[in-house]
Motif scaffolding. Structure first.
Motif, short mmCIF file in Angstrom:
data_model
loop_
_atom_site.label_atom_id
_atom_site.label_comp_id
_atom_site.label_asym_id
_atom_site.label_seq_id
_atom_site.Cartn_x
_atom_site.Cartn_y
_atom_site.Cartn_z
N TYR A 253 -8.02 0.71 9.14
CA TYR A 253 -8.43 1.80 8.26
C TYR A 253 -9.93 2.12 8.42
O TYR A 253 -10.33 3.28 8.42
CB TYR A 253 -8.12 1.46 6.80
CG TYR A 253 -6.64 1.32 6.56
CD1 TYR A 253 -5.82 2.45 6.48
CD2 TYR A 253 -6.05 0.06 6.42
CE1 TYR A 253 -4.45 2.33 6.27
CE2 TYR A 253 -4.69 -0.06 6.20
CZ TYR A 253 -3.89 1.07 6.13
OH TYR A 253 -2.53 0.95 5.93
N GLY B 61 -3.59 3.30 -2.66
CA GLY B 61 -2.63 2.23 -2.38
C GLY B 61 -3.19 1.20 -1.42
O GLY B 61 -3.05 -0.01 -1.62
N VAL B 62 -3.83 1.69 -0.36
CA VAL B 62 -4.43 0.78 0.62
C VAL B 62 -5.54 -0.03 -0.05
O VAL B 62 -5.65 -1.26 0.15
CB VAL B 62 -4.98 1.56 1.83
CG1 VAL B 62 -5.80 0.65 2.75
CG2 VAL B 62 -3.85 2.22 2.60
N TYR B 63 -6.38 0.63 -0.84
CA TYR B 63 -7.47 -0.05 -1.53
C TYR B 63 -6.93 -1.15 -2.44
O TYR B 63 -7.40 -2.30 -2.39
CB TYR B 63 -8.30 0.95 -2.34
CG TYR B 63 -9.42 0.30 -3.12
CD1 TYR B 63 -10.65 0.05 -2.51
CD2 TYR B 63 -9.24 -0.08 -4.46
CE1 TYR B 63 -11.68 -0.56 -3.22
CE2 TYR B 63 -10.27 -0.69 -5.17
CZ TYR B 63 -11.49 -0.93 -4.54
OH TYR B 63 -12.51 -1.54 -5.25
N ASP C 95 1.07 4.09 -3.03
CA ASP C 95 0.82 5.51 -2.73
C ASP C 95 2.03 6.38 -3.08
O ASP C 95 1.89 7.49 -3.64
CB ASP C 95 0.46 5.68 -1.24
CG ASP C 95 -0.94 5.17 -0.93
OD1 ASP C 95 -1.75 5.10 -1.87
OD2 ASP C 95 -1.21 4.82 0.23
N ALA D 279 0.84 -1.21 0.00
CA ALA D 279 0.00 0.00 0.00
C ALA D 279 0.86 1.25 0.00
O ALA D 279 0.61 2.22 -0.75
CB ALA D 279 -0.92 -0.01 1.22
N ASN D 280 1.90 1.23 0.82
CA ASN D 280 2.83 2.37 0.88
C ASN D 280 3.55 2.58 -0.44
O ASN D 280 3.72 3.71 -0.92
CB ASN D 280 3.83 2.13 2.01
CG ASN D 280 4.75 3.32 2.23
OD1 ASN D 280 4.31 4.47 2.28
ND2 ASN D 280 6.04 3.04 2.36
N SER E 7 -3.95 -2.61 -2.46
CA SER E 7 -3.21 -3.64 -1.71
C SER E 7 -4.17 -4.61 -1.01
O SER E 7 -3.99 -5.83 -1.05
CB SER E 7 -2.28 -2.99 -0.69
OG SER E 7 -1.54 -3.98 0.00
#
Length: 593
Positions: A155, A276-278, A41, A37-38, A280
């Motif tokens: 999250y 990124g979180v979405y 992003d 995710a990082n 990942s």
């Protein structure tokens, strides 16, 4: 789930390190979600000129650490597993053999015990290590699911709860997939053992002569095919149900991934999570739940099979053992003189049976005399031997040696008191010297000329010339398992077994149908020889062939669990009772006129 873990840790504490590696490996996917995710992003930020190129290096490094860590841990787990397997194999095989050697004799004759042994001796190390692997795989899958839900919950908390509620039915469906095959496996296991036995009959060397003589191959082959067809049918239906259940699980898992994607759009749109979180979380859910359904079903299926083994293994290890009372000072040694062995009102039935094999039996054996116990098959002759040497102690009444109750004597005392040759003695395919001295530790000393002792015994049973003519003499291997081994006739095996008893100086010798494999005339000669060799010793011969009985000082005729007649050969013949009728039938065997 923890049975195999506790079992293996108890035996091998180093397995704790193995378990820790599994747990750490299970945590890495959750860390990887954050790292990916990082990275995404940072990549988007760099693309939009909001970050410098240097900012992505840390993200790439974190992903690399996860990948390299997973690789190294997988390799370490594989290497450690192999090392554990090799060491544990020696340990567990020895543990099973030691347990078998300590079992109470009634258990050895119990079919249930042999069914347990058939299960646990079928690659026990593989079953235990596979059971450990499957237990750890289940724990690993649970940790991965918890980790995934934990990351989502960080999250947006309600998304994690929603995923959990949807995942539980899918996991249950996967569990059912594994359980379905196990139920069929349990039924098929018994059929497989029977089929394997028939296959051994069709292929083993021991049955070769009868296969050729009786031409039973086709009929046994048909039975074997029938058993395997029954097993195949059960297995086929189990697999069919398994794949149906698995197909349902896979379909549900794909629906779950879609639901997760839809649920995460809401917090994405509200900017509670980044792209990124979405991405990942979505990618991880696809990977996790797509493999989870198949992997969990297979792991549970194997685990339940292994658990069947564990239950059998645990039951076997809890079976009652012979306990030697080291504080019991009542012992005999091998050169002891005794006066009499008395049976007083002795009755006996085998476990799980109401039939009395011995029924209020009374008899006596006196020192220095030779006895013959005769009777029809099933009259209880061998049962008396098994009780005498302490294999069964569940009799009613009293048996004493010089006034000492048999049950109060240690097992080692009885072993030092008796020497026995059974009809179905085992034919150890080792050297003649090793066969004759097997287990006789009193002759493993430099103070005794063992070879001279053995040669004297062989001379007594008319085997000396044969052994002496062999190139390797006493060191010649017997049986066909060795390339240079020689095979012996049935009579030679019996004489070799009798020679083994002659090298000892036990107080009481028992021969239980020891000449069943040789012809009556040779039998009569061998017993005459045996009578000379043991002229001043106490002995009991169990037989239904009466050539042996004529050399006895006293013949005991057993019928319906009692002594029906007793006396010398001549007195019993003149009595014209049970013995005389038996002997009349066999008279021609010994050229008796």
């Amino acid at each position: 789930m923890f049975n195999f873990i506790t079992l293996t840790i108890r035996d091998f504490p180093i397995i704790i390190f193995f378990i820790v590696m599994y747990i750490v490996l299970s945590i890495i996917p959750s860390l990887q979600i954050i790292a990916v995710a990082n990275f995404i992003d940072k990549s988007i930020a760099i693309y939009n000129n909001m970050e410098t190129l240097k900012s992505i290096y840390i993200a790439i490094t974190l992903i690399g650490c996860c990948l390299i860590g997973s690789f190294l841990l997988n390799e370490a787990i594989s290497f450690t597993r192999l090392n554990i397997y090799n060491k544990y194999n020696v340990y567990i095989q020895n543990k099973i053999l030691m347990k078998r050697s300590k079992l109470k004799y009634p258990l050895i004759e119990d079919d249930k015990t042999w069914n347990l042994i058939a299960v646990i001796e079928k690659d026990p190390t593989k079953n235990i290590i596979d059971g450990l692997d499957n237990s750890l795989n289940i724990i690993s899958l649970i940790i991965k699911i918890i980790g995934f839900i934990a990351v989502i919950s960080v999250y947006i908390w309600w998304t994690g709860i929603a995923v959990l509620l949807i995942a539980v039915p899918i996991l249950y469906q996967s569990y059912k997939s594994g359980k379905v095959e196990y139920e069929a496996f349990e039924t098929a296991e018994e059929l497989e053992r029977r089929a394997d036995y028939l296959q051994e009959v069709l292929s083993s060397r021991e049955c070769a002569d009868e296969r050729k003589l009786f031409q039973y191959y086709t009929s046994v082959d048909n039975i074997w095919k029938k058993k395997y067809e029954e097993m195949r049918y059960l297995t086929y239906n189990a697999f069919k149900k398994f794949f149906i259940q698995l197909g349902i699980s896979n379909s549900l898992s794909k629906i779950l991934v879609v639901i997760i994607g839809l649920l995460l759009i809401v917090p994405l749109k509200q900017k509670h999570i980044t792209v990124g979180v979405y991405m990942s979380l979505l990618a991880s859910s696809i990977s996790l739940f797509a493999s989870l359904t198949t992997e969990l079903a297979l792991v549970l299926e194997s685990f339940i099979k292994n658990n069947l083994f564990y239950n059998s293994f645990n039951t076997f290890m809890k079976l009652e053992e012979e306990i030697e009372d080291i504080n019991d000072k009542t012992t005999f040694n091998n050169d002891m003189d005794f006066h009499e062995i008395i049976f007083k009102n002795v009755s006996f039935s085998y476990p799980d049976s109401d039939k009395k094999i011995l029924n209020n039996l009374n008899l006596a054996f006196h020192s220095g005399k030779k006895y013959a116990l005769v009777g029809e098959n099933g009259s209880g002759k061998t049962t008396i031997v098994k009780i005498l040497i302490g294999l069964y102690d569940s009799y009613e009444g009293e048996i004493t040696i010089d006034g000492i109750e048999l049950r109060n004597l240690t097992k080692s005392s009885l072993k030092a008191f008796y020497q026995v040759v059974f009809q179905d003695f085992y034919k150890y395919e080792i050297s003649i010297r090793d066969f004759l001295t097997l287990g006789f530790t009193e002759y493993k000393t430099e103070d005794i000329d063992v070879d001279s002792l053995l040669n004297s015994a062989l001379l007594e049973v008319d085997l000396y010339e044969k052994v002496d003519s062999l190139k390797d003499g006493l060191h010649t291997k017997i049986g066909k398992i060795n390339e240079k081994g020689i095979d012996l006739s049935g009579g030679e095996w019996q004489r070799l077994a009798i020679a083994r008893t002659l090298i000892l100086n036990r107080a009481f010798t028992i021969l239980d149908e020891p000449t069943a494999a040789i012809d009556p005339v040779s039998e009569s000669k061998l017993y005459t020889l045996f009578s000379e060799v043991t002229k001043y010793k106490s002995s009991l011969i169990i037989t239904h062939r009466l050539g042996a009985a004529r050399i006895a000082d006293e013949i005991l005729v057993l019928k319906n669990g009692k002594i029906a007649e007793k006396g010398t050969h001549e007195s019993l013949v003149n009595k014209r009772g049970i013995y005389e009728k038996m002997f009349s039938v066999q008279r021609s065997w010994y050229y008796e006129k």
